[in-house]
Motif scaffolding. Structure first.
Motif, short mmCIF file in Angstrom:
data_model
loop_
_atom_site.label_atom_id
_atom_site.label_comp_id
_atom_site.label_asym_id
_atom_site.label_seq_id
_atom_site.Cartn_x
_atom_site.Cartn_y
_atom_site.Cartn_z
N LEU A 22 -2.70 -11.98 13.65
CA LEU A 22 -3.02 -11.01 12.61
C LEU A 22 -2.60 -11.55 11.25
O LEU A 22 -1.47 -12.03 11.08
CB LEU A 22 -2.31 -9.68 12.86
N ARG A 23 -3.48 -11.45 10.27
CA ARG A 23 -3.11 -11.88 8.93
C ARG A 23 -3.81 -10.99 7.91
O ARG A 23 -4.89 -10.46 8.14
CB ARG A 23 -3.49 -13.35 8.71
N GLY A 24 -3.15 -10.82 6.75
CA GLY A 24 -3.73 -9.94 5.75
C GLY A 24 -2.98 -9.99 4.44
O GLY A 24 -2.01 -10.73 4.26
N THR A 25 -3.44 -9.16 3.52
CA THR A 25 -2.86 -9.06 2.18
C THR A 25 -2.37 -7.62 1.98
O THR A 25 -3.12 -6.67 2.24
CB THR A 25 -3.89 -9.41 1.10
N LEU A 26 -1.13 -7.48 1.50
CA LEU A 26 -0.49 -6.17 1.41
C LEU A 26 0.29 -6.04 0.11
O LEU A 26 1.51 -6.16 0.09
CB LEU A 26 0.45 -5.98 2.61
N PRO A 27 -0.39 -5.80 -1.02
CA PRO A 27 0.33 -5.63 -2.28
C PRO A 27 1.03 -4.27 -2.34
O PRO A 27 0.60 -3.31 -1.69
CB PRO A 27 -0.78 -5.73 -3.33
N GLY A 28 2.09 -4.21 -3.16
CA GLY A 28 2.77 -2.94 -3.35
C GLY A 28 4.27 -3.10 -3.40
O GLY A 28 4.81 -4.19 -3.61
N GLU A 29 4.99 -1.97 -3.20
CA GLU A 29 6.44 -1.93 -3.30
C GLU A 29 7.06 -1.26 -2.09
O GLU A 29 6.47 -0.34 -1.51
CB GLU A 29 6.89 -1.17 -4.55
N VAL A 30 8.25 -1.73 -1.74
CA VAL A 30 9.06 -1.12 -0.68
C VAL A 30 10.49 -1.07 -1.16
O VAL A 30 11.00 -2.05 -1.71
CB VAL A 30 8.98 -1.92 0.64
N ARG A 31 11.15 0.09 -0.98
CA ARG A 31 12.56 0.24 -1.32
C ARG A 31 13.30 0.83 -0.12
O ARG A 31 12.70 1.47 0.74
CB ARG A 31 12.75 1.15 -2.53
N GLY A 32 14.61 0.64 -0.10
CA GLY A 32 15.42 1.24 0.94
C GLY A 32 16.71 0.50 1.16
O GLY A 32 17.02 -0.49 0.47
N SER A 33 17.51 0.99 2.13
CA SER A 33 18.76 0.35 2.52
C SER A 33 18.72 0.12 4.02
O SER A 33 18.50 1.07 4.79
CB SER A 33 19.96 1.21 2.14
N PHE A 34 18.94 -1.10 4.43
CA PHE A 34 18.74 -1.52 5.81
C PHE A 34 20.07 -1.83 6.48
O PHE A 34 20.99 -2.37 5.84
CB PHE A 34 17.84 -2.77 5.84
N SER A 35 20.17 -1.50 7.79
CA SER A 35 21.38 -1.79 8.54
C SER A 35 21.01 -2.31 9.91
O SER A 35 20.08 -1.80 10.56
CB SER A 35 22.25 -0.53 8.68
#
Length: 527
Positions: A168-181
């Motif tokens: 699978l391959r593609g283009t995904l523009p945009g933003e992601v925010r968060g806190s990961f653990s």
């Protein structure tokens, strides 16, 4: 005083200057990258074009290129820019804590490692080749490398991103925010304060270059701490908490059952475009959720009744009362058919089993669900509204006529409209059938006639045992009967005839066992 200030300034500025000079010099030396890549070259490699640090424990990199492999897969991550701050004190407790991770223009690639040379996936020729890694390298046994706790506070990923995961391959523009653990010993992960604003511009599967239209999702997402091994398949869908605006293509409307649970015997399939707001938590839709599917190749099945065409599917959860929800299916153009019962040994072929009921525009099915406090499941109510439709063959409606009337519909065309409402304790049906050239049969005679059938039926009462047909009427006029077989006297000529039957008070008590096991979705049979 001035001398003291000068001394203090020197004490502060000299270490700062030394830090800027030494650290930025080290970051700019090729030897630094060589040293880092020599730590575990078989597992990890990293490089950058430019790097600097303006204050301690904060590093910014441009032109980042990292790759590596685990026991089961190979990976590669490139970024136009990466910046992060690292906390020292948590390291003393065996915890890696990163603050303010900022990533721009990510290119992510993942390639699974096969367990054996014979275990190569058929689509492996479409997998990405990971930089500095052997694509033929086989998977290795997992090794216990101890516990690692990773916490990343305030991730910010933005820009134009690409991915290539397996085939699978593609283009995904945009933003992601968060806190990961991530806790590796417990296998527990979580995401707090997540925010999404992404658009899927392109998606390629293997050698198929375009498999979907553009899609977008914008809103918040939370993933409470969960153990990865305990959330597989459908269980994984109950983990996230999502409140977002979505706009994406869907290839199968059966996914609605995953969001709503039992649809009261309604089976939906088809494809289209899904838009609206989804407020979802622990496997349930919450108040304010409103989704609309502009569907084509829409198919709705109610037991043996099948409705096909194009239309709109709307799902709405009451903003003020999560216990109440509505599913509305509104057809633009629709064709309805009855799937005939099969004889023993008959093959399952929809082309030969579908009996046309009607066709037209504007049919609506409204399913209302209401959950009672302290009870599992929900009370379901269904309303099916049929505006004026064309009936191509009246023979299928013969099952609506009571057996005692000794009158059967055998052909002709007409118009039908009606309304059916099903509540937990009551079924009501109003159906009007009109034709000016209906073909009927009574005993051994065949006729063409003007026909008007008004069926009024209510099934309810204690344990659903009372069938009330009051108000049902049949009128036939301008009828021309002819004997199917000529009589001995040779009389076979048409005879004018008309009749009208009205049931003013027709309440029947059904046997208790029959009523209890009656499925309201089954086609109405002769009575």
């Amino acid at each position: 005083m001035k001398r003291l200030i000068s001394v203090l300034s020197a004490i502060l500025l000299v270490p700062a200057a030394l830090y800027l000079i030494l650290v930025n010099l080290a970051l700019g030396l090729p030897a630094t990258q060589t040293y880092l890549n020599a730590i575990q070259p078989d597992r990890f490699a990293v490089g950058w074009e430019q790097a600097w640090s303006w204050y301690p424990l904060r590093v910014e990199l441009h032109g980042v290129a990292a790759d590596g492999q685990t026991a089961t897969e190979q990976w590669q991550v490139d970024a136009a820019r990466a910046a992060a701050s690292i906390s020292l004190l948590p390291l003393l407790k065996g915890e890696i804590r990163v603050h303010d991770l900022d990533l721009v223009d990510i290119d992510l690639r993942l390639r699974p490692r096969p367990n054996s040379e014979q275990d190569q996936a058929e689509s492996s020729s479409y997998f990405p080749v990971i930089r500095n890694r052997d694509p033929a390298a086989l998977a290795e046994p997992e090794q216990d490398s101890g516990t690692v706790v990773l916490r990343i506070d305030d991730i910010h990923v933005r820009g134009r991103h690409t991915f290539w995961v397996s085939h699978l391959r593609g283009t995904l523009p945009g933003e992601v925010r968060g806190s990961f653990s991530l806790d590796t010993r417990a296998g527990r992960v979580s995401l707090a304060g997540g925010a999404l604003d992404l658009m899927l511009e392109s998606l390629q599967i293997a050698d198929v270059p375009h498999v979907t239209d553009q899609a977008s999702i914008r809103g918040r997402i939370e993933i409470p701490p969960f153990v990865i091994s305990e959330a597989t398949g459908i269980a994984a869908l109950t983990v996230p908490e999502l409140d977002a605006q979505i706009d994406l293509p869907v290839q199968d409307l059966r996914f609605l059952a995953l969001l709503t649970g039992d649809l009261g015997g309604i089976d939906l399939s088809g494809k289209g475009r899904l838009r609206g707001r989804v407020n979802y938590s622990h496997g349930q839709l919450l108040g304010g959720s409103k989704l609309t599917v502009e569907a084509h190749e829409l198919r709705m099945t109610l037991s043996r009744y099948v409705f096909t065409g194009d239309g709109i599917v709307e799902l709405l959860v009451d903003p003020k009362d999560t216990d109440q929800a509505d599913l509305l299916v509104r057809f633009d153009a629709v064709e309805a058919a009855l799937m005939a019962e099969q004889a023993s040994g008959e093959t399952d072929s929809e082309d030969t089993r579908a009996l046309p009921l009607f066709s037209g525009h504007g049919l609506e099915a409204l399913l209302h669900a209401e959950t009672r406090d302290g009870e599992h499941g929900a009370d379901l109510g269904l309303t099916l509204t049929i505006p004026a439709m064309e009936a191509p063959d009246l023979a299928v409606y013969s099952r609506l006529l009571p057996e005692k009337w000794d009158l059967r519909l055998v052909g002709g065309t007409g118009a039908v409209k009606g309304r059916m409402q099903v509540d937990p304790d009551l079924l009501t049906l109003e159906l009007d059938l009109d034709s000016d050239r209906a073909e009927v049969r009574s005993r051994n005679r065949h006729a063409t006639t003007d026909l008007r059938l008004q069926l009024r039926a209510t099934l309810g009462g204690p344990d659903g045992t009372i069938l009330d047909l009051s108000g049902t009427s049949l009128r036939i006029d301008d009828t021309e009967f002819a004997a199917v077989e000529p009589s001995e006297s040779g009389s076979g000529h048409a005879q004018p005839w008309k009749a009208e039957v009205t049931l003013n008070d027709a309440a029947l008590t059904l046997p208790m066992q029959t009523a209890r096991h009656r499925d309201w979705r089954a086609p109405l049979g002769r009575r």
